[in-house]
Design a protein around this motif. Structure first.
Motif: not given
Lengths: 523, 485
Positions: B270-273, B267-268, B426, B420-422, B265, B424
């Motif tokens: 890399d917070v800037l994914c 985004c786990v 937006m 979002d990181e999941a 994943d 979805n």
């Protein structure tokens, strides 16, 4: 007016300012005051008072600000020793409390009589103005107010005070500011910040490591809000003619009272519309003053700076608050930032049942931004980082011949050897030469934050065919570690001026120092 | 300016002290290799080497009320034919490196180019470079567009500003919004080097993650941006290259692979994914056809579009420009825009097809405003979704753009998909967007509803109603038409 090198230009304005520019670089975290006086309580005794803000064009601008009426219970972060809280400062003291603390703020109105009453709003909190069943202060429009200092505190003890109490329910960054005649009082400087720290034992963040200059290990109870360093930027603007007008009316009032002690003055009525601000501030200071140290003696009433530093691969928490009345698009060079929260409200993915994060905490939903579209009264927390990934050349100028290791971790970065000169490097780019031939350094103009070569931490590299940079004799180099410098500034570009003079205003430099250069935020 | 001269003097003295250093003495130099380590010319190459050449210059543009306005600006020195056709001036190295054989100064605006000429090749010979660069500034600056996996070599040559011979202005290029930017190539003169008159500098980047970025000079920004040194830049996603009938989500998942072949994943770690993986789909969205176009690597086809329009919001203060042309110091605090522009034009010029030429002070007419802002959706030929790549380089204020008739779907913000990181989306539907200088936003106009038919015209305009003016004319300004064909 045209030269990009701030200090050369500013030096022409005055030798004193030049001396400031030549001073050693300084950077600091998020200094503030704490009020712990028992478990889960925090108490602050603030005042509102008059003073002057110092601007880099030489102006002393008459202002009002919050301050500490007496020495606070303590200061944070603990690693900062040169820290203080005067009776008037812009922005006001940063109030640092813990989640679920019962916070009591008593405000003493020490503003001049002509300013009338004053107050504090704490948006985002459920505030009570009652103490032991009795209302404090006097009625106002938005909240209870501390009456004018014209009441006689010697005969009516505490008559010019008001007390606000609230529970710091959620972690985050919050604004506070005057709720009385805001178009004048906020303009004059009556604003500040509250920072609520999360419960560090919460399972979601208990493995986060707190940086030596950080207030906490994480901004929220969320594993992706862990950070290594943090910086608070309160953005505001001033129209100096309003301040001049307020000063003139205050002096007229004082003159009238001096002539006749029983005289009464009208409240200050300054023309706050149409609004044409001419100073644009980060933490009450304009560039280049904002890059001097926090608590520098030159700015006794503007103690907080704006001078972020970091190492590659570190996580930096940016706490940004729009404290003025207009929006400022604060552009951050270098990378995107992930918005964590607005006004302390963490932005999370909805129904994230598949979250792989610790404890199944939902993943983040805040946008990625390269500009903070700051909004008046709003606080935004965001995480910034920089790794150099994808540049396709070795930012350290290493070559295969130098035989310097870069062992990738699971994410491709060299994090296994603390203290390595290229700690955190993106290993896929290791040993790659820069894909262009740089121009002869003598035919280009060199900036004061330019390290001297394209490489991080190298001010010269004859071995790489890149001689050191000839700077004009006598100029001060602002970037001794040859870090990478990035401008963080208002992209309403007219706001990077100080009263019509470029450069100035709402601008600062982020410096990414090479891993070998320590960053002492206590300076 | 006197302070500046002192600095120049100091630089000269300093240069004198450096005579021991072997002088390389090149001044103009255009760099664009045919092969690189990343692109050796093999069949397995992903992306290509792209090059572009621009001049830091000055010139004149025509506002919608007929007034000519003086510019500091960037002039195209490659891709001239493409730019006059409203396209990016970014060329493959093989095109860029051919000998230029297009029009020369006197017939720059000529619609007829020599048949078979290399009109898109770079102009690199110094005398020709000066002839073609001086007074040839464009508003907006030449369009730059690349694909993920490309390398971009952008050479800036400073030809001086002939209307202001008193100035020694340097110029730079700032790649606004580039993630993990290098400070050396960031264009901030204080943090790097700035390019003097008669010098060149080649900026190098691999394409960043797809999105709507933009670029501008970073010297004295309140002045050089207000005077017109602003342009557009966008990066197309890798997803455009996914083969027909391949699952878009699988293609995205496969880009997040460890060396041992396991996927992760993004985004786990890399917070800037930039491209979170969308939720698994019951019937995976597949690439419908070769050549399908997306704004982002969405993995679900949600950012697909048929036609794209870069739109740059900008303002000119005619007083500032006049003062800037007439050897006077400019005031910053009182800056007040009176022309409100999309792609360097106000309505009704925004919907004028083709270039708008302006006769400069030497009597030569040059195509200074090459980029129309009309939004044309050819529904008759199957176009339904238009992507608006909106950027804002106003130096004075936030602005709102609104549509009547066709709602906007906001899909991207600051060169990143709204997700979002999941995973979805937006996205949101709206009739107006508000951004300030230094921001960008991606919007899709969807006219697939049968209610939209050929021949209809709608409007995109600023609801800051004072922006619907061209200086003293109270009609025009930041407005354009959405035409369905």
């Amino acid at each position: 007016m045209k030269h990009p090198n701030f200090c050369v230009h500013t030096a022409a304005l005055g030798a004193a300012v030049a001396a400031i520019c030549a001073a050693a670089p300084a950077w600091t975290a998020v200094p503030g005051i704490v009020g712990a006086n028992g478990p889960q309580t925090a108490a602050f005794l603030l005042d509102a008072a008059e003073g002057y803000s110092s601007q880099p064009d030489g102006a002393s601008v008459y202002s009002w600000g919050y301050g500490c009426a007496s020495a606070p219970t303590g200061y944070a972060p603990a690693a900062m020793t040169a820290i203080s809280c005067g009776t008037m400062q812009i922005p006001g003291p940063t109030l640092i409390v813990n989640e679920n603390d019962v916070v009591t703020v008593t405000l003493i109105n020490n503003l001049p009589v002509a300013a009338g009453p004053t107050s504090i709003l704490f948006p985002g909190f459920d505030v009570s103005t009652t103490v032991a069943g009795t209302q404090t202060g006097t009625a106002g429009v938005l909240t209870r107010e501390a009456p004018s200092s014209s009441c006689d505190p010697t005969t009516h003890v505490g008559c010019n005070t008001v007390t606000y109490t609230f529970t710091a329910k959620g972690p985050g960054t919050y604004a506070y500011y005057s709720g009385t005649q805001g178009d004048l009082q906020v303009e004059m400087g009556l604003y500040g910040a509250v920072i609520v720290l999360p419960n560090a034992t919460d399972a979601s963040i208990s493995s986060c490591k707190r940086g030596p200059f950080s207030l906490a290990a994480a901004a929220y109870k969320h594993p992706q809000s862990c950070y290594d360093r943090e910086y608070l930027f309160e953005l505001a603007e001033m129209q100096s003619s309003i301040h001049d007008e307020a000063l003139a009316q205050k002096q007229a009032c004082e003159g009238a009272i001096a002539a006749n002690p029983t005289a009464t003055c009208p409240l200050i009525s300054a023309k706050t519309e149409p609004y044409h601000p001419n100073y644009f501030l980060v933490n009450g200071r304009s560039m280049p003053d904002d890059m001097d140290a926090s608590f520098a003696p030159m700015y006794p009433q503007q103690p907080y700076n704006g001078n972020p530093h970091m190492h590659p691969n570190e996580l930096v928490l940016i706490r940004e608050i729009g404290q003025g009345r207009i929006q400022h698009p604060l552009h951050i060079h270098g990378n995107h930032a992930r918005v964590l929260a607005r006004d302390g409200n963490l932005l999370l993915a909805a129904n994230d049942k598949l979250s792989p994060l610790a404890g199944g905490v939902p993943r983040l939903a805040g946008p990625l931004i390269f500009t903070f579209p700051s909004v008046s009264g709003q606080a935004v927390d965001a995480i910034f980082t920089w790794t150099g990934k994808g540049l396709n050349w070795d930012v350290y100028g290493h070559t295969a011949a130098a035989n310097i290791p870069c062992v990738p971790d699971a994410n491709g970065y060299y994090t296994s050897m603390a203290g390595a000169p290229n700690y955190g490097e993106y290993c896929a780019d290791h040993n790659k030469t820069i894909p262009i031939t740089p121009p002869d350094p003598q035919i280009v103009a060199n900036g004061l934050w330019y390290g001297g070569t394209p490489y991080l931490g190298l001010s010269e590299s004859a071995a790489l065919g890149f001689p050191s940079t000839p700077l004009p004799p006598g100029t001060a180099k602002q970037n001794q570690s040859a870090g990478y410098a990035y401008m963080w500034h208002s992209h309403d570009e007219r706001e990077i001026t100080t009263n019509d003079v470029f450069p100035g205003g709402m601008m600062m430099m982020l410096v990414i120092d090479p891993p070998s250069a320590p960053i002492d935020e206590a300076k | 300016m006197c302070k500046y001269r002192l600095v120049v003097g100091a630089l000269l003295i300093s240069a004198g002290l450096w005579v021991c250093v072997p002088a390389q003495a090149q001044s103009f130099r255009v760099q664009c290799p045919d092969k690189t380590a990343l692109h050796p010319g093999a069949k397995t190459d992903k992306g290509s080497i792209k090059c572009q050449h621009i001049a830091g210059s000055d010139g004149f543009a025509t506002m919608a009320d007929g007034n000519q306005i003086y510019l500091f600006g960037f002039a195209p020195l490659s891709g001239l034919e493409d730019i006059q056709g409203g396209l990016p001036g970014t060329e493959l190295a093989s095109t860029f490196n051919k000998p230029y054989s297009g029009p020369i100064v006197a017939d720059l605006s000529s619609a007829t180019h020599p048949a078979g000429g290399n009109v898109n090749a770079a102009i690199r010979e110094p005398a020709m470079l000066m002839n073609m660069g001086v007074l040839a500034a464009n508003a907006p600056a030449p369009l730059i567009a690349i694909d993920e996996d490309d390398e971009l070599y952008l050479t800036l040559s400073n030809v001086g500003m002939i209307m202001r011979p008193d100035l020694f202005e340097q110029h730079t290029v700032h790649f606004h919004g580039y993630p993990n930017a290098s400070s050396y190539f960031d264009g901030v003169p204080d943090a790097s080097v700035a390019i003097n008159i008669a010098g060149s500098f080649t900026y190098y980047y691999t394409a960043p993650d797809a999105g709507t970025y933009f670029w501008h000079c970073h010297i004295t920004p309140p002045e050089h941006l207000q005077m017109g040194m602003v342009g557009q830049l966008f990066v197309r996603p890798r997803q455009n290259q996914v083969p027909k009938n391949t699952s878009l989500r699988d293609a995205l998942v496969n880009t997040y692979k460890h060396s041992d072949g396991t996927t992760y994943d993004p985004c786990v770690a890399d917070v800037l994914c930039s491209s979170p993986i969308p939720p698994a789909q019951l019937s995976p969205v597949k690439q419908p056809a070769a050549g399908a176009k997306y704004a982002y690597n969405d993995g679900d086809g949600s950012t697909q579009y048929d036609v794209e329009y870069p739109l740059q919001m900008m303002g000119f203060d005619p007083n500032f420009h006049f003062v800037g042309m007439t050897f006077n110091p400019e005031a910053f605090a009182d800056m007040k825009d009176k022309y409100f522009l999309l792609n360097g034009r106000s309505y009704p010029d925004t919907v004028t097809a083709g270039v708008i030429a302006t006769a400069a002070s030497d009597g030569v007419s040059r195509p200074a405003q090459p980029l129309p802002a009309a939004i044309i959706i050819d529904k008759t030929h199957g176009q339904k979704r238009a992507l608006l790549r909106i950027s804002d380089l106003s130096v004075t204020e936030f602005s709102t753009l609104a549509t009547v008739g066709v709602p906007m779907k906001v899909i991207g913000f600051h060169a990143r998909m709204l997700r979002d990181e999941a995973g979805n989306n937006m996205f949101y539907d709206t009739n107006s967007i508000t951004i300030g200088g230094g921001e960008s936003i991606d919007v899709i106009l969807d006219v697939s509803d049968p209610a939209y038919t050929a021949g209809q015209t709608f409007f995109l305009y600023s609801t800051n109603l004072d922006h619907l003016s061209n200086d003293a004319e109270n009609f025009g300004g930041m407005m354009t038409e959405i035409r369905i064909l």
